[in-house]
Design a protein around this motif. Structure first.
Motif, short mmCIF file in Angstrom:
data_model
loop_
_atom_site.label_atom_id
_atom_site.label_comp_id
_atom_site.label_asym_id
_atom_site.label_seq_id
_atom_site.Cartn_x
_atom_site.Cartn_y
_atom_site.Cartn_z
N UNK A 281 -3.24 36.72 16.11
CA UNK A 281 -3.55 35.67 17.08
C UNK A 281 -2.26 34.94 17.43
N UNK A 282 -2.04 34.75 18.72
CA UNK A 282 -0.85 34.06 19.18
C UNK A 282 -1.23 32.65 19.59
N UNK A 283 -0.32 31.73 19.35
CA UNK A 283 -0.55 30.37 19.80
C UNK A 283 -0.26 30.32 21.28
N UNK A 284 -1.29 29.97 22.08
CA UNK A 284 -1.10 29.98 23.53
C UNK A 284 -1.05 28.58 24.10
N UNK A 285 -1.29 27.58 23.27
CA UNK A 285 -1.44 26.22 23.75
C UNK A 285 -0.19 25.39 23.60
N UNK A 286 0.92 26.01 23.20
CA UNK A 286 2.06 25.21 22.80
C UNK A 286 2.52 24.29 23.91
N UNK A 287 2.54 24.78 25.15
CA UNK A 287 3.02 23.99 26.27
C UNK A 287 2.19 22.72 26.43
N UNK A 288 0.85 22.88 26.36
CA UNK A 288 0.01 21.71 26.58
C UNK A 288 0.11 20.73 25.44
N UNK A 289 0.28 21.24 24.21
CA UNK A 289 0.39 20.31 23.08
C UNK A 289 1.65 19.47 23.21
N UNK A 290 2.72 20.10 23.68
CA UNK A 290 3.96 19.33 23.83
C UNK A 290 3.84 18.37 25.00
N UNK A 291 3.14 18.81 26.04
CA UNK A 291 3.02 17.94 27.21
C UNK A 291 2.26 16.67 26.87
#
Lengths: 211, 150
Positions: free
Chosen positions: B12-22
């Motif tokens: 499983x890849x983490x796909x939410x990283x951008x939104x978590x940082x935003x």
């Protein structure tokens, strides 16, 4: 370490992430995705949808300039003269067979007519057949569109929610700086440095005799 | 066929990283320097900003009260009264206006404030007469205490 999929390489142009809530567009015509990538995570798959918009009662933080804020107003001084309901229309989008839309269906069958009679200035649109989660979309006279999920809600809860939407104006739900507002704060005249000074200081003109 | 363990070739890849940082960066956009752009620097600054915002709520009450007192002092000095004299005599005359309202009156209703200053001055004179006089004069009008039964 090994096991990660190969980097896309210079043939794959860097794309900015799509805005939140954007529908998935098909991948741009370009180099075909390489079949050697394991795990099924193709380089052409767009970024998955962000987490769902949290409810208005979320743990939003109230910093002074970090989050938006506004002053207390009424839309166009609504209520000073006559009162005009700011809710323009309500759209109910739900599926006729989904299990979580049961409350929505019950609402539409039982309580929607009473609600419509009590609020004659609001137009209700009911669109069964939506494949997505059941939601109610409220549009206001100033153009604000507010969407609320009604999945797994009972008919009474939907009635409460819809009444709350009908009583709101379309202004943003953000921090209100002061809980009061007045256009005429001063009745006696706002203080200025010459308010409490003898009036001899304010008289000008040739009639003022030198002492 | 029952599969009792997840297939081990799935990752499983983490796909939410951008939104978590935003979510963190959106509170740092008005900061100065790289901490409004770079996540690692912004995390520290945003946390400190939230902590300061929490602690400032108690401090805001103190700051605003001091501001009101400064304004009432300036306004009462215009009418020849010092601040402690003004406040104490208003309290003795049973005028229960708080400092916020007094400051607003001083700014927006100067004539009302002048009459309050006159009231405090008169109550002060009556206090002096009651303390230093012979007891032959009747007691002052503004010195009367009205007892409310709620």
């Amino acid at each position: 370490m090994g096991g990660y999929p190969a980097a896309p390489g210079p043939a794959e142009p860097l794309r900015p992430p799509p805005p939140r809530g954007a529908t998935r567009t098909p991948p741009l015509p370009g180099p075909a995705p390489r079949a050697s990538l394991p795990g099924g995570a193709g380089a052409a798959v767009p970024r998955p949808a962000p987490p769902a918009v949290p409810a208005p009662g979320e743990r939003g933080t109230m910093t002074g300039r970090g989050s938006p804020s506004r002053f207390l107003t009424a839309v166009l001084h609504n209520g000073v003269g006559r009162y005009v309901r700011q809710l323009q229309r309500l759209q109910f989008l739900f599926s006729p067979t989904a299990a979580d839309a049961r409350g929505a269906r019950q609402f539409v069958e039982e309580a929607a007519q009473d609600f419509a009679r009590q609020h004659p200035d609001v137009v209700l649109y009911v669109s069964p057949g939506s494949g997505t989660a059941p939601l109610v979309r409220a549009e206001y006279l100033n153009g604000t569109v507010r969407e609320e999920l009604i999945a797994s809600k009972t008919s009474e809860e939907i009635v409460q929610l819809v009444t709350k939407l009908a009583n709101q104006s379309g202004l943003d739900i953000i921090r209100i700086r002061k809980p009061f507002h007045t256009d005429n704060p001063s009745v006696q005249g706002q203080w200025h440095p010459l308010t409490n000074k003898p009036s001899i200081l304010t008289v000008q003109g040739p009639r003022l005799q030198p002492q | 066929m029952v599969v009792l363990s997840a297939a081990r070739w799935l990752r499983s890849r983490l796909t939410d990283r951008f939104w978590r940082k935003l979510e963190v960066l959106k509170y740092a956009r008005h900061f100065r320097g790289r901490k409004n752009r770079c996540y690692k620097l912004a995390v520290r600054s945003v946390r400190r900003a939230f902590v300061k915002s929490t602690k400032a709520r108690a401090e805001k009450k103190r700051v605003l009260r001091a501001l009101w007192i400064t304004r009432i002092e300036a306004a009462s000095l215009e009418h020849g009264l010092k601040y402690p004299v003004f406040i104490s005599n208003l309290v003795k005359s049973q005028v229960e206006l708080n400092r916020k309202v007094l400051a607003d009156l001083a700014i927006y209703e100067p004539k009302t404030f002048k009459s309050l200053a006159a009231l405090a001055q008169r109550r002060r004179q009556e206090g002096f007469l009651a303390a230093l006089g012979d007891g032959k004069e009747p007691e002052g009008i503004f010195s009367r205490i009205v007892r409310h039964h709620y």
